[in-house]
Design an enzyme around this catalytic site. Structure first.
Site, PDB file in Angstrom:
ATOM      1  N   THR A 193      25.075  58.604  37.416  1.00 59.54           N
ATOM      2  CA  THR A 193      25.732  59.396  38.447  1.00 59.54           C
ATOM      3  C   THR A 193      27.208  59.536  38.111  1.00 59.54           C
ATOM      4  O   THR A 193      27.829  58.598  37.608  1.00 59.54           O
ATOM      5  CB  THR A 193      25.613  58.790  39.862  1.00 59.54           C
ATOM      6  OG1 THR A 193      26.462  59.521  40.756  1.00 59.54           O
ATOM      7  CG2 THR A 193      26.011  57.322  39.927  1.00 59.54           C
ATOM      8  N   GLY A 225      21.090  64.739  40.966  1.00 57.09           N
ATOM      9  CA  GLY A 225      22.113  65.617  40.389  1.00 57.09           C
ATOM     10  C   GLY A 225      22.314  65.325  38.913  1.00 57.09           C
ATOM     11  O   GLY A 225      22.196  64.183  38.482  1.00 57.09           O
ATOM     12  N   ASP A 231      28.618  54.894  41.744  1.00 58.60           N
ATOM     13  CA  ASP A 231      28.404  54.048  42.915  1.00 58.60           C
ATOM     14  C   ASP A 231      27.144  53.177  42.833  1.00 58.60           C
ATOM     15  O   ASP A 231      26.708  52.625  43.836  1.00 58.60           O
ATOM     16  CB  ASP A 231      28.362  54.901  44.192  1.00 58.60           C
ATOM     17  CG  ASP A 231      27.255  55.949  44.155  1.00 58.60           C
ATOM     18  OD1 ASP A 231      26.597  56.095  43.092  1.00 58.60           O
ATOM     19  OD2 ASP A 231      27.048  56.633  45.167  1.00 58.60           O
ATOM     20  N   ASP A 267      20.990  56.297  42.706  1.00 56.07           N
ATOM     21  CA  ASP A 267      20.382  55.351  43.633  1.00 56.07           C
ATOM     22  C   ASP A 267      19.029  55.848  44.167  1.00 56.07           C
ATOM     23  O   ASP A 267      18.063  55.092  44.234  1.00 56.07           O
ATOM     24  CB  ASP A 267      21.351  55.078  44.796  1.00 56.07           C
ATOM     25  CG  ASP A 267      20.816  54.003  45.713  1.00 56.07           C
ATOM     26  OD1 ASP A 267      20.662  52.857  45.236  1.00 56.07           O
ATOM     27  OD2 ASP A 267      20.529  54.299  46.888  1.00 56.07           O
ATOM     28  N   ARG A 282      15.090  67.463  44.945  1.00 58.10           N
ATOM     29  CA  ARG A 282      14.016  67.603  45.943  1.00 58.10           C
ATOM     30  C   ARG A 282      12.695  67.158  45.327  1.00 58.10           C
ATOM     31  O   ARG A 282      11.654  67.730  45.597  1.00 58.10           O
ATOM     32  CB  ARG A 282      13.902  69.045  46.415  1.00 58.10           C
ATOM     33  CG  ARG A 282      15.177  69.586  47.001  1.00 58.10           C
ATOM     34  CD  ARG A 282      14.942  70.926  47.648  1.00 58.10           C
ATOM     35  NE  ARG A 282      14.389  70.790  48.973  1.00 58.10           N
ATOM     36  CZ  ARG A 282      13.897  71.809  49.680  1.00 58.10           C
ATOM     37  NH1 ARG A 282      13.866  73.010  49.197  1.00 58.10           N
ATOM     38  NH2 ARG A 282      13.410  71.603  50.889  1.00 58.10           N
ATOM     39  N   GLY A 283      12.751  66.119  44.499  1.00 58.69           N
ATOM     40  CA  GLY A 283      11.541  65.756  43.754  1.00 58.69           C
ATOM     41  C   GLY A 283      11.036  64.363  44.046  1.00 58.69           C
ATOM     42  O   GLY A 283      10.417  63.741  43.175  1.00 58.69           O
ATOM     43  N   ARG A 341      30.500  61.359  47.002  1.00 64.86           N
ATOM     44  CA  ARG A 341      29.784  60.939  48.209  1.00 64.86           C
ATOM     45  C   ARG A 341      30.563  59.845  48.941  1.00 64.86           C
ATOM     46  O   ARG A 341      31.745  60.053  49.198  1.00 64.86           O
ATOM     47  CB  ARG A 341      28.345  60.511  47.883  1.00 64.86           C
ATOM     48  CG  ARG A 341      27.481  61.687  47.416  1.00 64.86           C
ATOM     49  CD  ARG A 341      26.006  61.436  47.583  1.00 64.86           C
ATOM     50  NE  ARG A 341      25.624  61.362  48.983  1.00 64.86           N
ATOM     51  CZ  ARG A 341      25.404  62.420  49.774  1.00 64.86           C
ATOM     52  NH1 ARG A 341      25.520  63.644  49.314  1.00 64.86           N
ATOM     53  NH2 ARG A 341      25.065  62.256  51.041  1.00 64.86           N
TER      54      ARG A 341
HETATM   55  O1  F6P Z   1      25.830  62.471  43.417  1.00 70.23           O
HETATM   56  C1  F6P Z   1      26.479  63.402  42.625  1.00 70.23           C
HETATM   57  C2  F6P Z   1      27.042  64.507  43.456  1.00 70.23           C
HETATM   58  O2  F6P Z   1      27.713  65.403  42.601  1.00 70.23           O
HETATM   59  C3  F6P Z   1      27.948  64.061  44.601  1.00 70.23           C
HETATM   60  O3  F6P Z   1      29.221  63.678  44.171  1.00 70.23           O
HETATM   61  C4  F6P Z   1      27.903  65.271  45.497  1.00 70.23           C
HETATM   62  O4  F6P Z   1      28.151  64.939  46.845  1.00 70.23           O
HETATM   63  C5  F6P Z   1      26.496  65.740  45.328  1.00 70.23           C
HETATM   64  O5  F6P Z   1      26.020  65.247  44.104  1.00 70.23           O
HETATM   65  C6  F6P Z   1      26.340  67.236  45.348  1.00 70.23           C
HETATM   66  O6  F6P Z   1      24.989  67.520  45.278  1.00 70.23           O
HETATM   67  P1  F6P Z   1      24.381  68.984  45.126  1.00 70.23           P
HETATM   68  O7  F6P Z   1      24.245  69.218  43.656  1.00 70.23           O
HETATM   69  O8  F6P Z   1      23.087  68.888  45.818  1.00 70.23           O
HETATM   70  O9  F6P Z   1      25.331  69.948  45.756  1.00 70.23           O
END
Ligand code: F6P
Length: 387
Positions: free
Chosen positions: A165, A38, A169, A143, A101-102, A211
């Protein structure tokens, strides 16, 4: 460093050259940069710091587009000159693009029946990396991306990691860039809920990202004077949450603000998932905010509304803190490359930026410490943590 890195490339001399995409320069170290998972505010600042630090050493930098898609798919590679990174420090997102997805070890392929499955393409990635003449990879990610970086390093690739992130975490670093910006965004949003909650005498429940860690909820909840903060680290008792709201009613405070981390769960309950893991991805969390709102409404009779703040927490211009941290991380990562400190991640251990073996941090989530002064502060302020 140069001889070490060149050794690695020549070790890979036997690889196919038909994936060669970047004109190979006669001299100069070539650094590849990848952003995975993300996005987080500050990614562009890291990229800029790496590019300028490299340029000032006479080195070359290249961005792999969309995670590793630039080497394994059709997305390609972009040469990152100082021109390309001008004026991007304050911009959210990543100029390289990203994807969750990479993972080259779990690359998603679609079969003739349309079904998706995962294959290990790490050898292809290593071959493409070597064929492109890269001397080192700086992998910027959370992570999951750091685990990939570590696994690539184990297979011989010279990798340095940069933790990223909004969730904060990642172990081994007091903070990740993006977190401070996400907390600021969430704080501002909760601030705005106060007036409407008070005017309508409602309970407003806001679900925040993070998360399985409650950092964003805890920090923004305290800063924005929430009445209840529910964290993944403290399974909650809904009756205790309602008691807090009833106590406020009795004291003439006819509205309440409840902050719920998306990974929060009731005592004896499970983390809520709105979408099960598809090939190459992880489960998507969510739904706990509306569940808590419904339970509060049913039990207290108070009019209750809920909202999910969502991806707005990942957007916008990075705060000053995140910009500086990101720039420091980028510069420190380049220095780690220069020292040949591969398999290492940069981390924030104030006042220093330190190096930590990636193996020491992957798969070990940094949860909120329940004895920390931040948690104690919340309790001292009378904020209910639902326990
Ligand atoms: O890890 C960052 C984060 O924004 C989390 O807080 C959240 O659960 C997740 O990514 C959302 O991911 P996506 O962009 O796949 O919806």
């Amino acid at each position: 460093m140069r001889s070490r890195a060149r050794c690695w490339v020549s070790f890979k001399r036997g690889v196919r050259r038909d994936r060669f995409r970047v004109p190979r320069s006669a001299f100069g170290v070539r650094i590849a940069i990848s952003t995975g998972g993300g996005d987080a505010p500050g990614l562009n600042a890291v990229i800029r710091a790496i590019v300028l630090s490299a340029y000032n050493r006479g080195w070359h930098t290249y961005g792999i587009r969309r995670g590793y898609n630039g080497l394994l798919g059709d997305d390609g590679i972009m040469a990152l000159t100082p021109d390309k990174v001008r004026g991007i420090t304050h911009l959210g997102g990543t100029i390289l693009g990203t994807t969750n997805r990479g993972n080259p070890f779990r690359w998603v392929v679609r079969g003739s029946d349309g079904r998706e499955s995962e294959v290990d393409r790490s050898d292809d990635l290593i071959a493409a990396f070597a064929a492109s003449g890269f001397d080192a990879l700086i992998s910027i990610g959370g992570d999951g991306s750091l685990k990939i970086a570590h696994d690539l390093w184990k297979k011989g690739m010279p990798v340095v990691g940069v933790p990223k992130t909004i969730d904060n975490d990642v172990m081994g670093t007091l903070a990740t860039f993006g977190f401070d910006t996400a907390v600021s965004t969430a704080t501002e949003a909760i601030d705005k809920l106060h007036s409407t909650a008070e005017s309508h005498e409602r309970v407003m429940v806001v679900e925040l990202m993070g998360r399985d860690a409650g950092w964003i909820a805890l920090h923004s909840g305290i800063a924005a004077s929430a009445d209840v903060i529910l964290l993944p680290e403290i399974p909650f008792d809904i009756e205790k949450v309602c008691n807090k709201i009833r106590a406020r009613e009795a004291a003439g405070r006819h509205f309440s603000i409840v902050v719920v981390a998306e990974g929060a769960k009731a005592q004896g309950g499970e983390t809520l998932i709105i979408e099960r893991r598809a090939a190459g991805t992880v489960d998507r969390l969510g739904g706990i905010g509306s569940m808590v709102a419904k339970a509060i409404g049913d039990r207290t009779g108070k009019e209750t509304r809920s909202l999910v703040l969502g991806h707005i927490q990942r957007g916008g211009s990075p705060t000053t803190f995140d910009r500086l941290l990101a720039l420091r991380f980028g510069s420190a990562a380049l220095r780690a490359v220069a020292d040949g400190a591969f398999g290492m991640m940069v981390g924030y251990a104030p006042p220093e930026i330190v190096r930590i073996p990636i193996i020491d941090v992957v798969g070990k989530m940094k949860a909120v410490n329940l004895d920390s002064d931040t948690v104690l502060t919340a309790r001292d302020l009378g904020i209910s943590l639902g326990d």
